[in-house]
Design a protein around this motif. Structure first.
Motif, short mmCIF file in Angstrom:
data_model
loop_
_atom_site.label_atom_id
_atom_site.label_comp_id
_atom_site.label_asym_id
_atom_site.label_seq_id
_atom_site.Cartn_x
_atom_site.Cartn_y
_atom_site.Cartn_z
N GLU A 1 0.74 -1.23 0.05
CA GLU A 1 -0.01 0.05 0.03
C GLU A 1 0.93 1.36 0.11
O GLU A 1 0.39 2.06 -0.79
CB GLU A 1 -1.02 -0.12 1.09
CG GLU A 1 -1.72 1.34 1.11
CD GLU A 1 -2.70 1.36 2.43
OE1 GLU A 1 -3.98 1.45 2.22
OE2 GLU A 1 -2.26 1.15 3.40
N ARG A 2 1.85 1.48 0.79
CA ARG A 2 2.87 2.37 0.89
C ARG A 2 3.19 3.01 -0.52
O ARG A 2 3.33 3.86 -0.96
CB ARG A 2 3.75 2.33 1.92
CG ARG A 2 4.66 3.36 2.31
CD ARG A 2 5.60 3.20 3.47
NE ARG A 2 6.56 2.12 3.37
CZ ARG A 2 7.64 1.76 2.67
NH1 ARG A 2 8.07 3.04 2.02
NH2 ARG A 2 8.15 0.70 2.69
N THR A 3 3.86 1.94 -1.26
CA THR A 3 4.60 2.36 -2.47
C THR A 3 3.45 2.01 -3.76
O THR A 3 3.83 2.77 -4.83
CB THR A 3 5.71 1.46 -2.81
OG1 THR A 3 5.47 0.09 -2.76
CG2 THR A 3 6.84 1.71 -1.66
N GLY A 4 2.65 1.41 -3.58
CA GLY A 4 1.79 1.02 -4.86
C GLY A 4 2.36 0.04 -5.69
O GLY A 4 1.69 -0.34 -6.61
N GLU A 5 3.54 -0.59 -5.23
CA GLU A 5 4.00 -1.45 -6.15
C GLU A 5 3.70 -2.91 -6.02
O GLU A 5 3.32 -3.21 -4.81
CB GLU A 5 5.65 -1.52 -5.85
CG GLU A 5 6.39 -0.08 -6.27
CD GLU A 5 7.52 -0.10 -5.97
OE1 GLU A 5 8.32 0.42 -6.88
OE2 GLU A 5 8.22 -0.57 -5.03
N LEU A 6 3.77 -3.55 -6.99
CA LEU A 6 3.39 -5.15 -7.09
C LEU A 6 4.37 -5.81 -6.25
O LEU A 6 5.44 -6.15 -6.64
CB LEU A 6 2.83 -5.59 -8.30
CG LEU A 6 2.33 -7.11 -8.41
CD1 LEU A 6 1.05 -7.11 -7.98
CD2 LEU A 6 2.53 -7.51 -9.86
N ALA A 7 3.96 -6.49 -5.16
CA ALA A 7 4.94 -7.32 -4.49
C ALA A 7 4.77 -8.77 -4.73
O ALA A 7 6.01 -9.42 -4.80
CB ALA A 7 4.75 -7.20 -2.91
N ALA A 8 3.66 -9.23 -5.10
CA ALA A 8 3.76 -10.67 -5.41
C ALA A 8 2.34 -10.93 -6.31
O ALA A 8 1.38 -10.19 -6.21
CB ALA A 8 3.55 -11.39 -4.26
N HIS A 9 2.42 -11.75 -6.85
CA HIS A 9 1.17 -12.56 -7.74
C HIS A 9 0.96 -13.94 -7.44
O HIS A 9 2.00 -14.57 -7.42
CB HIS A 9 1.53 -12.01 -9.40
CG HIS A 9 0.37 -12.66 -10.24
ND1 HIS A 9 0.59 -13.96 -10.93
CD2 HIS A 9 -0.96 -12.05 -10.52
CE1 HIS A 9 -0.71 -13.73 -11.57
NE2 HIS A 9 -1.47 -12.85 -11.39
N ALA A 10 -0.32 -14.14 -7.72
CA ALA A 10 -0.81 -15.75 -7.54
C ALA A 10 -1.87 -16.12 -8.21
O ALA A 10 -2.55 -15.27 -8.81
CB ALA A 10 -1.05 -16.03 -6.00
N SER A 11 -1.86 -17.36 -8.65
CA SER A 11 -2.94 -18.07 -9.21
C SER A 11 -3.33 -19.11 -8.26
O SER A 11 -2.51 -19.74 -7.96
CB SER A 11 -2.50 -18.10 -10.65
OG SER A 11 -1.85 -19.43 -10.74
N THR A 12 -4.60 -19.43 -8.33
CA THR A 12 -5.19 -20.39 -7.58
C THR A 12 -6.50 -20.98 -8.23
O THR A 12 -6.93 -20.40 -8.97
CB THR A 12 -5.77 -19.83 -6.09
OG1 THR A 12 -6.84 -19.11 -6.30
CG2 THR A 12 -4.96 -19.22 -5.21
N VAL A 13 -6.31 -22.42 -7.83
CA VAL A 13 -7.69 -23.27 -8.42
C VAL A 13 -8.28 -23.85 -6.91
O VAL A 13 -7.74 -24.33 -6.28
CB VAL A 13 -7.05 -24.47 -9.32
CG1 VAL A 13 -8.25 -25.16 -9.97
CG2 VAL A 13 -6.30 -23.87 -10.34
N TYR A 14 -9.44 -23.85 -6.89
CA TYR A 14 -10.03 -24.30 -6.01
C TYR A 14 -11.39 -25.46 -6.33
O TYR A 14 -11.76 -25.27 -7.34
CB TYR A 14 -11.16 -23.26 -5.13
CG TYR A 14 -10.19 -22.57 -4.13
CD1 TYR A 14 -10.58 -22.96 -2.96
CD2 TYR A 14 -9.25 -21.87 -4.42
CE1 TYR A 14 -9.80 -22.15 -1.84
CE2 TYR A 14 -8.56 -20.93 -3.61
CZ TYR A 14 -8.68 -21.29 -2.20
OH TYR A 14 -8.08 -20.66 -1.22
N ALA A 15 -11.40 -26.47 -5.52
CA ALA A 15 -12.52 -27.50 -5.93
C ALA A 15 -13.67 -26.85 -4.75
O ALA A 15 -13.49 -26.75 -3.77
CB ALA A 15 -11.97 -28.86 -5.57
N LEU A 16 -14.87 -26.81 -5.37
CA LEU A 16 -15.92 -26.48 -4.72
C LEU A 16 -16.72 -27.64 -4.19
O LEU A 16 -17.05 -28.55 -4.89
CB LEU A 16 -17.02 -25.47 -5.46
CG LEU A 16 -16.15 -24.25 -6.08
CD1 LEU A 16 -17.23 -23.60 -7.15
CD2 LEU A 16 -15.72 -23.38 -5.23
N LEU A 17 -16.92 -27.81 -3.11
CA LEU A 17 -17.47 -28.96 -2.16
C LEU A 17 -18.79 -29.12 -2.01
O LEU A 17 -19.42 -29.87 -1.54
CB LEU A 17 -16.58 -29.53 -1.01
CG LEU A 17 -14.90 -29.61 -1.21
CD1 LEU A 17 -14.28 -29.54 0.23
CD2 LEU A 17 -14.50 -30.49 -2.35
#
Length: 137
Positions: A120-136
């Motif tokens: 938040e302080r710098t507005g810079e992207l720190a990390a990126h993720a992708s996720t896959v979920y199984a809906l139960l």
């Protein structure tokens, strides 16, 4: 009906392990297929050198995805992480992190999301993720 931040916060407190709740995540913004949570800076979450630990960021990304799926479905349903891939782009020091999960596909049994983690302080992207979920449920 759109889910409120208070309802999403209740999903956090009712469905996550105590150690996840200790991250201090709070709901910042909700949309049709997205959620933004805040991970507050804490020295307790820092590793040597003062940077926020990757484990904290990964747990926050995972948790934010659950909220995004819940918002899109209109309520919490049991789900489980099938896959999460995270890339770390820069260290976060002395700054809250805004975690935005955007669903790229929501099916009856599977959900896919892209997650951006921004200091938040710098507005810079720190990390990126992708996720896959199984809906139960």
């Amino acid at each position: 009906m759109t889910m409120t931040s208070a309802e999403a916060d209740k999903i956090l407190t009712a469905n996550f392990a105590p150690w996840v709740l200790e991250l201090g995540l709070s709901v910042e913004e909700l949309g049709d297929a997205r959620a933004v949570l805040r991970l507050p800076w804490s020295q307790r979450l820092a590793r040597e050198g003062g940077a926020l630990s990757g484990q904290a960021l990964m747990a926050a990304a995972d948790t934010t995805t659950v909220i995004a799926v819940s918002v899109a479905r209109g309520a919490f349903v049991p789900m489980t992480t099938v896959q999460q891939s995270t890339t770390f782009q820069r260290a976060v020091t002395d700054s809250d992190v805004l975690i935005e999960a955007v669903l790229t596909k929501l099916g009856r049994r599977m959900a896919f999301a892209d997650i951006s983690m921004t200091a938040e302080r710098t507005g810079e992207l720190a990390a990126h993720a992708s996720t896959v979920y199984a809906l139960l449920g």
